[in-house]
Write an enzyme that holds these catalytic residues in place. Sequence first.
Site, PDB file in Angstrom:
ATOM      1  N   LYS A  68       0.866  -1.188   0.000  1.00  0.00           N
ATOM      2  CA  LYS A  68       0.000   0.000   0.000  1.00  0.00           C
ATOM      3  C   LYS A  68       0.897   1.230   0.000  1.00  0.00           C
ATOM      4  O   LYS A  68       1.465   1.617   1.016  1.00  0.00           O
ATOM      5  CB  LYS A  68      -0.929   0.049   1.219  1.00  0.00           C
ATOM      6  CG  LYS A  68      -2.082   0.974   0.950  1.00  0.00           C
ATOM      7  CD  LYS A  68      -2.478   1.941   2.013  1.00  0.00           C
ATOM      8  CE  LYS A  68      -1.564   2.973   2.496  1.00  0.00           C
ATOM      9  NZ  LYS A  68      -1.395   4.143   1.589  1.00  0.00           N
ATOM     10  N   GLU A 122       9.684   2.077  10.476  1.00  0.00           N
ATOM     11  CA  GLU A 122      10.748   3.086  10.391  1.00  0.00           C
ATOM     12  C   GLU A 122      10.067   4.434  10.273  1.00  0.00           C
ATOM     13  O   GLU A 122       9.246   4.637   9.387  1.00  0.00           O
ATOM     14  CB  GLU A 122      11.639   2.829   9.166  1.00  0.00           C
ATOM     15  CG  GLU A 122      12.547   1.626   9.300  1.00  0.00           C
ATOM     16  CD  GLU A 122      13.450   1.684  10.511  1.00  0.00           C
ATOM     17  OE1 GLU A 122      13.729   2.786  11.030  1.00  0.00           O
ATOM     18  OE2 GLU A 122      13.853   0.606  10.987  1.00  0.00           O
ATOM     19  N   CYS A 139      14.053  11.102   5.585  1.00  0.00           N
ATOM     20  CA  CYS A 139      14.031  10.845   7.028  1.00  0.00           C
ATOM     21  C   CYS A 139      15.420  11.057   7.615  1.00  0.00           C
ATOM     22  O   CYS A 139      15.568  11.312   8.794  1.00  0.00           O
ATOM     23  CB  CYS A 139      13.552   9.427   7.288  1.00  0.00           C
ATOM     24  SG  CYS A 139      14.532   8.219   6.414  1.00  0.00           S
ATOM     25  N   GLU A 195      10.013  17.167  14.001  1.00  0.00           N
ATOM     26  CA  GLU A 195      10.288  17.065  12.562  1.00  0.00           C
ATOM     27  C   GLU A 195       9.281  17.891  11.758  1.00  0.00           C
ATOM     28  O   GLU A 195       8.079  17.800  11.972  1.00  0.00           O
ATOM     29  CB  GLU A 195      10.160  15.592  12.153  1.00  0.00           C
ATOM     30  CG  GLU A 195      10.479  15.327  10.705  1.00  0.00           C
ATOM     31  CD  GLU A 195      10.193  13.879  10.288  1.00  0.00           C
ATOM     32  OE1 GLU A 195       9.052  13.407  10.493  1.00  0.00           O
ATOM     33  OE2 GLU A 195      11.094  13.222   9.763  1.00  0.00           O
TER      34      GLU A 195
HETATM   35  P1  NAD Z   1       2.700   9.052   6.658  1.00  0.00           P
HETATM   36  O1  NAD Z   1       2.936   8.488   8.008  1.00  0.00           O
HETATM   37  O2  NAD Z   1       1.702  10.143   6.522  1.00  0.00           O
HETATM   38  O3  NAD Z   1       2.224   7.891   5.664  1.00  0.00           O
HETATM   39  C1  NAD Z   1       2.956   6.708   5.506  1.00  0.00           C
HETATM   40  C2  NAD Z   1       2.052   5.623   4.948  1.00  0.00           C
HETATM   41  O4  NAD Z   1       1.068   5.253   5.924  1.00  0.00           O
HETATM   42  C3  NAD Z   1       1.253   6.061   3.712  1.00  0.00           C
HETATM   43  O5  NAD Z   1       1.176   4.990   2.821  1.00  0.00           O
HETATM   44  C4  NAD Z   1      -0.099   6.379   4.302  1.00  0.00           C
HETATM   45  O6  NAD Z   1      -1.151   6.348   3.360  1.00  0.00           O
HETATM   46  C5  NAD Z   1      -0.231   5.297   5.350  1.00  0.00           C
HETATM   47  N1  NAD Z   1      -1.198   5.534   6.427  1.00  0.00           N
HETATM   48  C6  NAD Z   1      -1.621   6.732   6.904  1.00  0.00           C
HETATM   49  N2  NAD Z   1      -2.483   6.534   7.938  1.00  0.00           N
HETATM   50  C7  NAD Z   1      -2.584   5.200   8.118  1.00  0.00           C
HETATM   51  C8  NAD Z   1      -3.302   4.370   9.035  1.00  0.00           C
HETATM   52  N3  NAD Z   1      -4.073   4.890   9.982  1.00  0.00           N
HETATM   53  N4  NAD Z   1      -3.147   3.026   8.950  1.00  0.00           N
HETATM   54  C9  NAD Z   1      -2.340   2.475   8.001  1.00  0.00           C
HETATM   55  N5  NAD Z   1      -1.646   3.207   7.109  1.00  0.00           N
HETATM   56  C10 NAD Z   1      -1.761   4.551   7.153  1.00  0.00           C
HETATM   57  O7  NAD Z   1       4.141   9.497   6.087  1.00  0.00           O
HETATM   58  P2  NAD Z   1       4.498  10.254   4.727  1.00  0.00           P
HETATM   59  O8  NAD Z   1       4.028  11.675   4.806  1.00  0.00           O
HETATM   60  O9  NAD Z   1       4.094   9.446   3.554  1.00  0.00           O
HETATM   61  O10 NAD Z   1       6.126  10.236   4.792  1.00  0.00           O
HETATM   62  C11 NAD Z   1       6.856  11.156   5.528  1.00  0.00           C
HETATM   63  C12 NAD Z   1       7.294  10.577   6.866  1.00  0.00           C
HETATM   64  O11 NAD Z   1       7.985   9.351   6.637  1.00  0.00           O
HETATM   65  C13 NAD Z   1       8.290  11.451   7.607  1.00  0.00           C
HETATM   66  O12 NAD Z   1       7.957  11.467   8.970  1.00  0.00           O
HETATM   67  C14 NAD Z   1       9.620  10.749   7.397  1.00  0.00           C
HETATM   68  O13 NAD Z   1      10.590  11.008   8.385  1.00  0.00           O
HETATM   69  C15 NAD Z   1       9.208   9.327   7.375  1.00  0.00           C
HETATM   70  N6  NAD Z   1      10.189   8.477   6.695  1.00  0.00           N
HETATM   71  C16 NAD Z   1      10.943   7.618   7.451  1.00  0.00           C
HETATM   72  C17 NAD Z   1      11.900   6.807   6.849  1.00  0.00           C
HETATM   73  C18 NAD Z   1      12.736   5.852   7.654  1.00  0.00           C
HETATM   74  O14 NAD Z   1      13.254   4.898   7.070  1.00  0.00           O
HETATM   75  N7  NAD Z   1      12.892   6.054   8.959  1.00  0.00           N
HETATM   76  C19 NAD Z   1      12.086   6.863   5.446  1.00  0.00           C
HETATM   77  C20 NAD Z   1      11.289   7.748   4.712  1.00  0.00           C
HETATM   78  C21 NAD Z   1      10.345   8.538   5.344  1.00  0.00           C
END
Ligand code: NAD
Length: 464
Positions: A161, A232, A266, A362
């Site tokens: 997803k 992550e 990230c 962040e």
């Molecule tokens: P997000 O948390 O908004 O979304 C991540 C994923 O989760 C998306 O596919 C989203 O549709 C899904 N999602 C949202 N709500 C959900 C729920 N209730 N249940 C299940 N799935 C759900 O993050 P984003 O805006 O897509 O990405 C940015 C964030 O990701 C930043 O905080 C960044 O630091 C982090 N990030 C971390 C890493 C790492 O490896 N540590 C790598 C890349 C990005």
Amino acid sequence: MEARQVVLQSRSPQRPGDVVVEVDEAGPEAVAQAVGRARAAGRGWAAASALERSAALAAAADALAGAAAEFTELVVREVGKPVAEAGAEVARGVGILRYYAQQALDPDGETYPGPSPAGLLLARRRPRGVAGLITPWNFPVAIPLWKAAPALAFGNAVVLKPSPDATATALRLAGLLAPAVGDDLLQVVPGGPETGRALLDGADAVSFTGSVAVGRRVAVAATERGIPAQAEMGGLNASIVLPDADPERAATVVAGAAMGYAGQKCTATSRAIVVGDPGPFTEALVAAVRGLAVGDPADEATVVGPVITEQAMGWVTDAAAEAAAAGGRLLTGGDGAGRDGWFVAPTLVEGLPPDARLAQEEVFGPIAVVLAVDDADQAVQVANGVRYGLVGSVFTRDLDRALHLAARLDTGMIRVNAPTSGVDYLAPFGGEKDSSYGPREQGKAARDFYTSTRTITILPEQAG
Ligand code: NAD
């Protein structure tokens, strides 16, 4: 009653009128069906020889390598990643597939001293079943692949997803790789939170990357179902600059790590912690940041493209305004970049205390704070004084000080004289504290998550 159909649009952040893809959200019913098909296909895949799985992943790598130019263009268009970085990400995706194609052939367990010389005591790895992957938009090729490739290599089926903002790339990726891997083994379910939650209800293991708030919910839901989970999440990564470091060189590296791809990694640097007189480094940092090319991500020279959404623009400009109101000094940026599309100017703030919001939370955009400290002890205290712990870096020519400092940082990854940003897919990847939950990803560590061990005892029928 007919199921409600929600239409999802992914738009290009540099040209928001450009709808990259428009699809129906999968929703719970389609997710359940996808998981069912994956489970059925996964049985054959798990029973296939490791050589077959390895060959399939190698074919997938070739397919992606052959489509590298098309994928680079799609990544630039859909998430606004500068073209040089987008090309590097696609190449990394190919590398990840090749790496796990080989790892499929590694020993699949260990033997232990048995109860008798003729008897065997073995621990063998077996796949978990259907791996549910929930991914963010910022690395739309590399993150899905660094999860999917090991999952498949070790005999699992995958349902992905993706973030709604990276839907087109995910669909194209599955369309390209599925023929190499096999029907139903790599499926994409487009959608938002509802679709994500449905995947959590069906998968046998879940691997998540994204924000802390969502990652926490994922971990709770997985625990309630009793399935393994890894998450992550965010970071607020610090670079500590010691007085003996070359300020110009450190500033150039920090500027790129803080602002490249508009700070949307990230592993981006959000805090520069300067020991001693912050003047020379800060001056060099401001000059380096002002020198970064902001513009169309399709342009080879661009380092800072747009942020992903209009809302994300507001997060950056609001954070800058709030920092200024709290007594911070804006060194550069703080407003829009004067272009159409979702652009904000790279922004630097100094003069804030370490407990200010900008130094604690962040933002996920091109904004960083410079924090001045008196000595290395205080630098460690400030670096560790946040809830995140993904990656930290230290700039110095003194190996002893680097080693002592690095040993005290509460982060999963530590880099000396190197940017906080950057991921090596052959090494374990993950953070501490709120940045990570569950076992590490990538490298040889991935196998621990995508398999469980089965301990087998074999005795001769008759005593010899
Ligand atoms: P997000 O948390 O908004 O979304 C991540 C994923 O989760 C998306 O596919 C989203 O549709 C899904 N999602 C949202 N709500 C959900 C729920 N209730 N249940 C299940 N799935 C759900 O993050 P984003 O805006 O897509 O990405 C940015 C964030 O990701 C930043 O905080 C960044 O630091 C982090 N990030 C971390 C890493 C790492 O490896 N540590 C790598 C890349 C990005």
